[in-house]
Motif scaffolding. Structure first.
Motif: not given
Length: 577
Positions: A188-197, A253-262, A474-478
């Motif tokens: 059921e793709v009526d609710l689609l949750f989106f978040d980033t890390t 860890r703002d002191d290190l380079p990073q990428i953003v993942i959604g 959030e569980r997926g990121w964990r």
């Protein structure tokens, strides 16, 4: 006691043989051994082999396992090794059921001279789910430590080439995999949750800035410019940024380079798709690209569910395009007139769960607000505030007698502690006091959070429960960071990093399907399946590999997943091959 074969020739010239179980007895009178027939099995070509197998099994029970193996295998049969089989076999079964192998092979058919990348990519996905490691270690793991059907061995070079090809076909793969998953699992793709890390890299310097389009993709042959996300929702079409670069880290860890993942996830917890952006990309504009990318996936009406980081006016306006709607968290401590009006409206709460009450407030014709209240969280907030106020009161006690400079130093010390500074008030005379008005204001917000929704048909209960399911992302990121070891990333090329994230997404997809189907966590599933092994024997006639007998937990897992157990004899290789 031994088995004897007696041969004879018939009158017509044919030769036949008979099997007999015999025993030699010593005859003292004749001073010689006499052969005594204990049982005749009949003609050799007509022997009931099943009956003999049952007899052997019955006799083997009298021996310990090692002695039984030695007696039945014979001295010429040697054990070469044993490799885990269950985990890779179950993942491969789900991989094939979802048609991922079919999709990859169809895409491979369009490319000439391609290696068997489908099996290699499955091996890398299985490695993320079972024993996360670098691609060099993964190649060694595939070749020496585990049994994968159709992939006896591989090399790190083949793994890297497979990842490069995966990056080239990622858009086609994501679309077709989702179609297969949605059809087979009736999602059921009526609710689609989106978040980033974000995930960081142990680098001394960030990547060199390159020209990028509004989606963060590299643009060749054009001059970049430093574009920023404006408050009106307009973005520069192009900007210059390195992929691994500094930004606001969600790992502190703002002191290190990073990428953003959604990541977009369904209400069942199935990950639909992943995205990667340069590390300095702001959350506020990401969801607009996500919405555009999902537009052509022929989905039904979608209610986007997102956290407070995506609640800008431009984002909300963008998500309302077409028939899509949204549920977005709002900041309680905001200067927005709408939010202040929503919080000030009177009304009764409706209890929808053991620790959840909701109250709907309609501020405009196009948007609705739902105030959610958790009584347990309210008690916790009040307790923490009482502790902070007591600590602040202890710090400023007697400060009226301090010199002005010392009092200023104390004021500066408290300002570095946001929790305490929130309740501090400075009088016109420069004295330090507890801000009782602020305490009263904060008390009104205890245990509450505010939701904004544009769907006129959803009930307040559905809005609150829908937002609560955002925990699935959030569980997926964990799980990505702790089970699949998303970090550290052993790659420096942008294409390889993006392919690495794709492998983690595919691994998360398979283990989430296994979890939702069996009702068990992947930790317990993996533990039981790792105990099902493929054992390899060799002898004069060749080599064969067979599985160990499954335990009841293993049999139950296969039954719940509707998968067949591996064959008893997995592979036979005659001598000389």
């Amino acid at each position: 006691m031994f088995l004897r074969e007696v041969k004879r020739q018939n009158r017509n010239g044919t030769r036949v043989s008979y099997l007999q179980l015999v025993h030699n007895d010593w005859d003292p009178a004749a001073r010689a051994a006499r052969t005594k027939i204990l049982y005749s099995f009949g003609r050799t070509d007509q022997v009931d082999t099943a009956a003999i197998e049952r007899l052997i099994v019955s006799l083997s029970r009298l021996l310990d396992p090692a002695a039984a193996l030695k007696a039945t295998a014979g001295s010429d049969l040697s054990l070469l090794g044993s490799r885990p089989l269950g985990g890779t076999d179950v993942l491969d079964g789900l991989w094939r059921r979802l048609g991922i192998d079919t999709v990859l092979n169809r895409l491979l058919a369009k490319r000439r001279g391609s290696a068997p990348f489908e099996r290699v990519l499955f091996g890398l996905v299985a490695n993320r789910a079972l024993a996360p490691s670098s691609k060099l270690a993964a190649a060694d793991w595939i070749s020496n430590d585990v049994h994968i059907d159709g992939l006896p061995e591989t090399s790190d070079d083949v793994c890297y080439r497979a990842m490069d090809w995966l990056h080239d076909v990622r858009e086609h793969l994501e679309r077709e995999v989702f179609a297969q998953v949605a059809n087979l699992l009736n999602l059921e793709v009526d609710l689609l949750f989106f978040d980033t890390t974000s995930t960081y890299f142990e680098l001394e310097d960030p990547d060199t800035p390159v020209d990028r389009d509004e989606h963060g993709q590299v643009v060749a042959g054009r001059d970049g410019k430093d574009g920023q996300d404006g408050q009106d929702g307009t973005d520069d079409e192009q900007s210059a940024a390195g992929f691994r670069t500094y930004g606001k880290s969600k790992d502190s860890r703002d002191d290190l380079p990073q990428i953003v993942i959604g990541m977009a996830v369904t209400r069942e917890g199935i990950p639909v798709r992943v995205w990667c952006w340069p590390g300095n990309t702001a959350d506020s504009k990401l969801i607009r690209q996500v919405r555009d990318d999902m537009r052509d996936w022929t989905l039904s009406k979608i209610v986007w569910v997102a956290d407070r980081g995506f609640s800008s006016q431009a984002n909300r306006r963008y998500l309302r395009r077409g028939e899509h709607t949204y549920i977005i968290g709002e900041k309680l401590r905001s200067d927005s007139p709408e939010i202040k009006t929503a919080l000030s409206r009177q009304g009764r709460y409706t209890t929808i769960g053991e620790n959840m009450r909701v109250k709907e407030v309609k501020v405009s014709d196009s948007e609705r607000f739902v105030i959610c209240h958790n009584p347990e969280a309210a008690e916790r907030d009040a307790h923490i505030r009482d502790q902070l106020v007591a600590q602040l009161d202890e710090l400023i006690a007697g400060s009226d007698k301090l010199p002005t400079m010392k009092r200023g130093e104390l004021r500066g010390k408290i300002s570095t502690k946001p929790g305490l500074n929130r309740y501090l008030r400075l009088t016109p005379g420069g004295l330090l006091r507890i801000d009782k008005a602020k305490i009263k204001t904060e008390a009104n917000l205890d245990g509450k959070y505010l939701l904004r929704c544009s769907d006129p048909h959803l009930s307040a209960t559905d809005i609150a429960l829908g937002y609560k399911q955002l925990l699935e992302v959030e569980r997926g990121w964990r799980d990505m960071k702790q089970i699949l070891d998303l970090r550290p990333v052993y790659h420096r090329l942008e294409e390889r990093i993006r392919a690495h994230v794709m492998l983690c997404w595919l691994a998360l997809l398979l283990i989430r399907i296994a979890e939702t189907t069996t009702g068990q966590t992947w930790h317990h599933i993996r533990r039981d399946l790792d105990r099902l092994h493929a054992v390899t024997f060799t002898g004069p006639t060749g080599t064969f590999r067979q599985r160990t007998d499954p335990t009841k937990p293993q049999t139950d897992l296969y039954a719940r997943l509707d998968l067949s157990l591996p064959k008893k004899i997995i592979e036979i290789t005659p001598a000389g091959r």
